[in-house]
Design a protein around this motif. Sequence first.
Motif, PDB file in Angstrom:
ATOM      1  N   LEU A 199      14.866  76.705  40.249  1.00  8.91           N
ATOM      2  CA  LEU A 199      13.884  77.349  41.113  1.00  8.91           C
ATOM      3  C   LEU A 199      14.464  78.627  41.723  1.00  8.91           C
ATOM      4  O   LEU A 199      13.807  79.672  41.782  1.00  8.91           O
ATOM      5  CB  LEU A 199      13.470  76.358  42.210  1.00  8.91           C
ATOM      6  CG  LEU A 199      12.355  76.782  43.155  1.00  8.91           C
ATOM      7  CD1 LEU A 199      11.105  77.167  42.384  1.00  8.91           C
ATOM      8  CD2 LEU A 199      12.033  75.650  44.133  1.00  8.91           C
ATOM      9  N   GLU A 200      15.720  78.543  42.156  1.00  5.70           N
ATOM     10  CA  GLU A 200      16.356  79.717  42.768  1.00  5.70           C
ATOM     11  C   GLU A 200      16.531  80.836  41.747  1.00  5.70           C
ATOM     12  O   GLU A 200      16.303  82.007  42.045  1.00  5.70           O
ATOM     13  CB  GLU A 200      17.717  79.321  43.363  1.00  5.70           C
ATOM     14  CG  GLU A 200      17.582  78.457  44.610  1.00  5.70           C
ATOM     15  CD  GLU A 200      18.914  78.225  45.316  1.00  5.70           C
ATOM     16  OE1 GLU A 200      19.836  77.698  44.664  1.00  5.70           O
ATOM     17  OE2 GLU A 200      19.035  78.582  46.493  1.00  5.70           O
ATOM     18  N   GLN A 201      16.925  80.465  40.530  1.00  7.70           N
ATOM     19  CA  GLN A 201      17.079  81.484  39.482  1.00  7.70           C
ATOM     20  C   GLN A 201      15.768  82.206  39.219  1.00  7.70           C
ATOM     21  O   GLN A 201      15.721  83.420  39.073  1.00  7.70           O
ATOM     22  CB  GLN A 201      17.535  80.807  38.187  1.00  7.70           C
ATOM     23  CG  GLN A 201      19.031  80.611  38.088  1.00  7.70           C
ATOM     24  CD  GLN A 201      19.462  80.592  36.636  1.00  7.70           C
ATOM     25  OE1 GLN A 201      19.015  79.734  35.881  1.00  7.70           O
ATOM     26  NE2 GLN A 201      20.303  81.529  36.242  1.00  7.70           N
ATOM     27  N   LYS A 202      14.709  81.424  39.169  1.00  8.22           N
ATOM     28  CA  LYS A 202      13.385  82.001  38.903  1.00  8.22           C
ATOM     29  C   LYS A 202      13.007  82.989  40.012  1.00  8.22           C
ATOM     30  O   LYS A 202      12.578  84.116  39.745  1.00  8.22           O
ATOM     31  CB  LYS A 202      12.354  80.857  38.827  1.00  8.22           C
ATOM     32  CG  LYS A 202      11.022  81.254  38.217  1.00  8.22           C
ATOM     33  CD  LYS A 202       9.973  80.164  38.368  1.00  8.22           C
ATOM     34  CE  LYS A 202       9.292  80.290  39.716  1.00  8.22           C
ATOM     35  NZ  LYS A 202       8.162  79.419  39.956  1.00  8.22           N
ATOM     36  N   GLN A 203      13.208  82.545  41.261  1.00 14.04           N
ATOM     37  CA  GLN A 203      12.834  83.413  42.382  1.00 14.04           C
ATOM     38  C   GLN A 203      13.724  84.655  42.438  1.00 14.04           C
ATOM     39  O   GLN A 203      13.260  85.756  42.748  1.00 14.04           O
ATOM     40  CB  GLN A 203      12.901  82.626  43.695  1.00 14.04           C
ATOM     41  CG  GLN A 203      11.855  81.502  43.741  1.00 14.04           C
ATOM     42  CD  GLN A 203      11.749  80.828  45.109  1.00 14.04           C
ATOM     43  OE1 GLN A 203      12.565  81.067  45.990  1.00 14.04           O
ATOM     44  NE2 GLN A 203      10.742  79.987  45.275  1.00 14.04           N
ATOM     45  N   ALA A 204      15.018  84.482  42.141  1.00 14.65           N
ATOM     46  CA  ALA A 204      15.939  85.626  42.156  1.00 14.65           C
ATOM     47  C   ALA A 204      15.525  86.650  41.101  1.00 14.65           C
ATOM     48  O   ALA A 204      15.515  87.861  41.352  1.00 14.65           O
ATOM     49  CB  ALA A 204      17.370  85.150  41.899  1.00 14.65           C
ATOM     50  N   LYS A 205      15.167  86.155  39.928  1.00 16.27           N
ATOM     51  CA  LYS A 205      14.772  87.068  38.848  1.00 16.27           C
ATOM     52  C   LYS A 205      13.518  87.852  39.240  1.00 16.27           C
ATOM     53  O   LYS A 205      13.445  89.068  39.041  1.00 16.27           O
ATOM     54  CB  LYS A 205      14.528  86.269  37.564  1.00 16.27           C
ATOM     55  CG  LYS A 205      14.265  87.138  36.352  1.00 16.27           C
ATOM     56  CD  LYS A 205      14.283  86.331  35.068  1.00 16.27           C
ATOM     57  CE  LYS A 205      13.855  87.201  33.897  1.00 16.27           C
ATOM     58  NZ  LYS A 205      13.984  86.480  32.620  1.00 16.27           N
ATOM     59  N   GLU A 206      12.561  87.150  39.822  1.00 17.28           N
ATOM     60  CA  GLU A 206      11.333  87.829  40.267  1.00 17.28           C
ATOM     61  C   GLU A 206      11.654  88.963  41.235  1.00 17.28           C
ATOM     62  O   GLU A 206      11.144  90.073  41.113  1.00 17.28           O
ATOM     63  CB  GLU A 206      10.407  86.825  40.975  1.00 17.28           C
ATOM     64  CG  GLU A 206       9.541  85.998  40.034  1.00 17.28           C
ATOM     65  CD  GLU A 206       8.814  84.864  40.773  1.00 17.28           C
ATOM     66  OE1 GLU A 206       8.444  83.893  40.102  1.00 17.28           O
ATOM     67  OE2 GLU A 206       8.648  84.957  42.017  1.00 17.28           O
ATOM     68  N   ILE A 207      12.522  88.648  42.214  1.00 17.70           N
ATOM     69  CA  ILE A 207      12.872  89.658  43.222  1.00 17.70           C
ATOM     70  C   ILE A 207      13.598  90.836  42.573  1.00 17.70           C
ATOM     71  O   ILE A 207      13.303  92.002  42.856  1.00 17.70           O
ATOM     72  CB  ILE A 207      13.737  89.023  44.344  1.00 17.70           C
ATOM     73  CG1 ILE A 207      12.882  88.082  45.197  1.00 17.70           C
ATOM     74  CG2 ILE A 207      14.375  90.105  45.221  1.00 17.70           C
ATOM     75  CD1 ILE A 207      13.662  87.239  46.198  1.00 17.70           C
ATOM     76  N   CYS A 208      14.534  90.551  41.662  1.00 19.97           N
ATOM     77  CA  CYS A 208      15.311  91.630  41.033  1.00 19.97           C
ATOM     78  C   CYS A 208      14.421  92.521  40.166  1.00 19.97           C
ATOM     79  O   CYS A 208      14.526  93.749  40.214  1.00 19.97           O
ATOM     80  CB  CYS A 208      16.453  91.054  40.197  1.00 19.97           C
ATOM     81  SG  CYS A 208      17.777  90.394  41.226  1.00 19.97           S
ATOM     82  N   LEU A 209      13.551  91.903  39.383  1.00 19.25           N
ATOM     83  CA  LEU A 209      12.687  92.715  38.512  1.00 19.25           C
ATOM     84  C   LEU A 209      11.734  93.557  39.355  1.00 19.25           C
ATOM     85  O   LEU A 209      11.519  94.735  39.093  1.00 19.25           O
ATOM     86  CB  LEU A 209      11.917  91.818  37.535  1.00 19.25           C
ATOM     87  CG  LEU A 209      12.785  91.039  36.527  1.00 19.25           C
ATOM     88  CD1 LEU A 209      11.909  90.254  35.550  1.00 19.25           C
ATOM     89  CD2 LEU A 209      13.746  91.957  35.763  1.00 19.25           C
ATOM     90  N   LYS A 210      11.199  92.936  40.407  1.00 20.59           N
ATOM     91  CA  LYS A 210      10.282  93.657  41.290  1.00 20.59           C
ATOM     92  C   LYS A 210      10.984  94.827  41.989  1.00 20.59           C
ATOM     93  O   LYS A 210      10.364  95.825  42.326  1.00 20.59           O
ATOM     94  CB  LYS A 210       9.712  92.678  42.333  1.00 20.59           C
ATOM     95  CG  LYS A 210       8.306  93.023  42.792  1.00 20.59           C
ATOM     96  CD  LYS A 210       7.783  92.005  43.793  1.00 20.59           C
ATOM     97  CE  LYS A 210       7.084  90.833  43.120  1.00 20.59           C
ATOM     98  NZ  LYS A 210       6.546  89.868  44.095  1.00 20.59           N
TER      99      LYS A 210
END
Lengths: 510, 510
Positions: free
Chosen positions: B340-351
């Motif tokens: 879950l954390e990886q998914k959220q981190a990726k979203e934030i980084c791409l955004k």
Amino acid sequence: MNFKFQSIIPELKKQIAKIVGEENVAQSQSQLLSYARDLWPKLTIELQAGKLPVFPHFIVWPKQTEEVQELVKLAHRNLIPIIPLGAGSGVCGGTVAISGGMTIDLKKMDRIREIDRKSLLLSAEAGVLGEVLERKLNQEGWTLGHFPSSIYCSTLGGWLATRSAGQASSKYGKIEDMVVSLEVVLPNGELLKTRTVPRSSTGPSLNHIFLGSEGTLGIITSATLRLWEYPKKRAFQGFMFPTLGQGLNAIRLMMQAELKPSVLRLYDPVDTFFSSQGTLEEKPKPKKPGLSSKRGVVKNIRKYLPYLYHPSLFNRAIQGFARHSKLILIFEGEPEIVELEQKQAKEICLKSGGLDLGEWPAKNWFKHRYRVSYTMSNAFDLGFFVDTIEVATLWDNLENLYYAMQSAISKQALVMAHFSHAYLQGCSIYFSIAGTGKTLEEKLLCYDKVWKSALDACIKEGGALSHHHGIGLLKAKWLELEQGGASPLLKALKSALDPNQIMNPGKLGI
Amino acid sequence: MNFKFQSIIPELKKQIAKIVGEENVAQSQSQLLSYARDLWPKLTIELQAGKLPVFPHFIVWPKQTEEVQELVKLAHRNLIPIIPLGAGSGVCGGTVAISGGMTIDLKKMDRIREIDRKSLLLSAEAGVLGEVLERKLNQEGWTLGHFPSSIYCSTLGGWLATRSAGQASSKYGKIEDMVVSLEVVLPNGELLKTRTVPRSSTGPSLNHIFLGSEGTLGIITSATLRLWEYPKKRAFQGFMFPTLGQGLNAIRLMMQAELKPSVLRLYDPVDTFFSSQGTLEEKPKPKKPGLSSKRGVVKNIRKYLPYLYHPSLFNRAIQGFARHSKLILIFEGEPEIVELEQKQAKEICLKSGGLDLGEWPAKNWFKHRYRVSYTMSNAFDLGFFVDTIEVATLWDNLENLYYAMQSAISKQALVMAHFSHAYLQGCSIYFSIAGTGKTLEEKLLCYDKVWKSALDACIKEGGALSHHHGIGLLKAKWLELEQGGASPLLKALKSALDPNQIMNPGKLGI
């Protein structure tokens, strides 16, 4: 220490008025009386018995830090005791002016100085009331995450000076986890400002010297604390465990699985019985809406009032048939994480033998969560006294400490407990007690016996004397026993910072 | 303070030997030399220039706490300076015996006293080496979660005395978050044991007086710390941001969304360039396996050695074309939460404008994560010096502090930085610098100028002087400036605990 300033009181009054203005210093007997005690139950019993507490000589309301500095310098020069005061809702006598002196009420210093939206920081003055502060933050989408049940009658400064912990501490941390920097007026009147940095390796942490110092080392005048976004989701769960041991096992496993419930409260069988009549009800009964609140507990105890004169028998009887332990859980924050945590918590609880009670018990608790601070006077009106004894220890020692203290208190008063601040390493135990006596003198005797037996047992079994209420006058003599080698160190610290010994005499035993 | 114990040295030797045994006290010149300095680069340059450091008079190896107490009592009676020492890998001169005296090496006190599997606690002696301790814990399924890059050459006691922070501090906390209780030999030889409880409200926290005290207030002889289950899953991510600002924005958003990466390292454009040659490569090039490690950085700098004589131009040139900022992330722990954390981190980084680099950069870093402590001597052999300057500040001030310090250092030395300890409120900045001079004297001059310009800028712009390396001798004169009102307090604390001023003279400026 003997203070000898009686002869200069009129002159002092003039000088205080010069600093804060005539309207911000009081000396009338009614005002002095109302500031002479906090919510330490012993003082209420004594007052019922006609015994007046020691009065301070002045109540002073500074409006800014510079005025506090001037007041402290005046006291430092003239050897006047100073008692810093927030909202006076402490329960250990921490603001009692045992040598008279000047009670400095900080409630007129209640400004929010700054909200830093990028670094998520709040800077506020020490006198702001908890509920006022939280409400203002909520209006802008923030929360401090600090919710002591006294939130309506306690201040930021009081929280800091006593190492307060709120009801949601498992998620948001205790007050020491929230503080980034402090502004403190030292006992010589100098101002200390610790640095507002996220972390540093620049010597000892000075914040931690003043957190928990209960006014004995300085006056905290403002603080900078962490802010949190107001939670997007809040979710409620409840479970009933066949035994206390199974409930304790479940909360340990949850904490050690790194779940972060904002609220986690496990009630022992007696507390479960008094707060929910021992049933597994999932819905409120229409005619008893406050049933599960502490007001309900006081009401319920009322029914058994005659039994309080026979505490050993009464405790044994209830402990004999009350078997179940109720757990309430609240998770809050990011919805996806909340859902995952709820799922994992449920798995752990069911695996540990818990029965799912649904949302209601936690929702009901949440609704009445601040009520307990207003129920003590009901008990006194009804002819008995109530008090709370909160300690902490490691998981490995938790049941041992619980049973030792329960057994020690059982001989003196009705005793129940809940477990509401859990950590990876251990947990707090929050005993609620109700006792009485045929006369006020017997009540006082009973009160003193409860505390002596409870804290003697706590020391013997290796618990921390207080989890979050502090030491004050009440526990000072046990603190020296608990601290062992630390006691001379605390005294050295006191002598170094406050050589004139003017700051809140007698608290923490220093 | 002048110490005058030269005349009694032979007698002291006898008394020391009586306490620890003949074999555990040394006085030979070669041994004294090897203990005369730590890894403070300035001392290495001075040694290259033929300038010897001050020697201690004795090296002593106690094997148990009682021996430490006896040694301290002996020193207390005879006014002998004491320098507590772990593994000597500090980089600020914290273990230099500036007034001679007795260096107490704690490495023979390296026992694991207890592992409490129910309360998740480790009790160990201060002299245990970090890597040895972690390896033993791993064998039983635990981790301490503390991974300074010096883990092979630093001890538990050293971590505590300097407020160390490991590479995985965003998940497991810094050393002060891990400590539950301490055993400390006070400057008078008395033993202090703070209580092993999960939390308490019983006065000031005494642990926090000794954490970061750098041996100036006592000798930490053992500690009880939190244990964690060895992580079930470890997951790696890497992103490249078009600008540093976008990268900083991403890590702030991640921390404030309450993600807990065990490792989070954002490299500024120059550091990104030197560690990955400025390309967006996702795979290692077969012939340069160490490319992304610090050893690689030193190698890469070697190519540009002549340019180090013109630091302003060199920095401007590299800053002119190095634009991208690389981020590596590691999440570890419970698989479901990690995902879950990886998914959220990726979203934030791409955004935030990041380009996904896949697993490799973080995996490669992880493989070489402890190498940096062994690369300094390469630089000195090659004719230049390297050092690191680690500070911290709030998010609101982060870019300001970064550019101010970068600009100040740029005139003296090649400068690059990474951001590797992030918090809800702010972040550390870890500057790596490389400088030189035509003669050893010029190198020393350059070295001093780098630090003066860097720390002057840090003070001016409101940063914390050190995030996790400590103060030692190197930063002592800036500490007084930084602390403002706190400096007299620190001195009062010192006088109260160590009136004879024997404990590690000169460190922390006290």
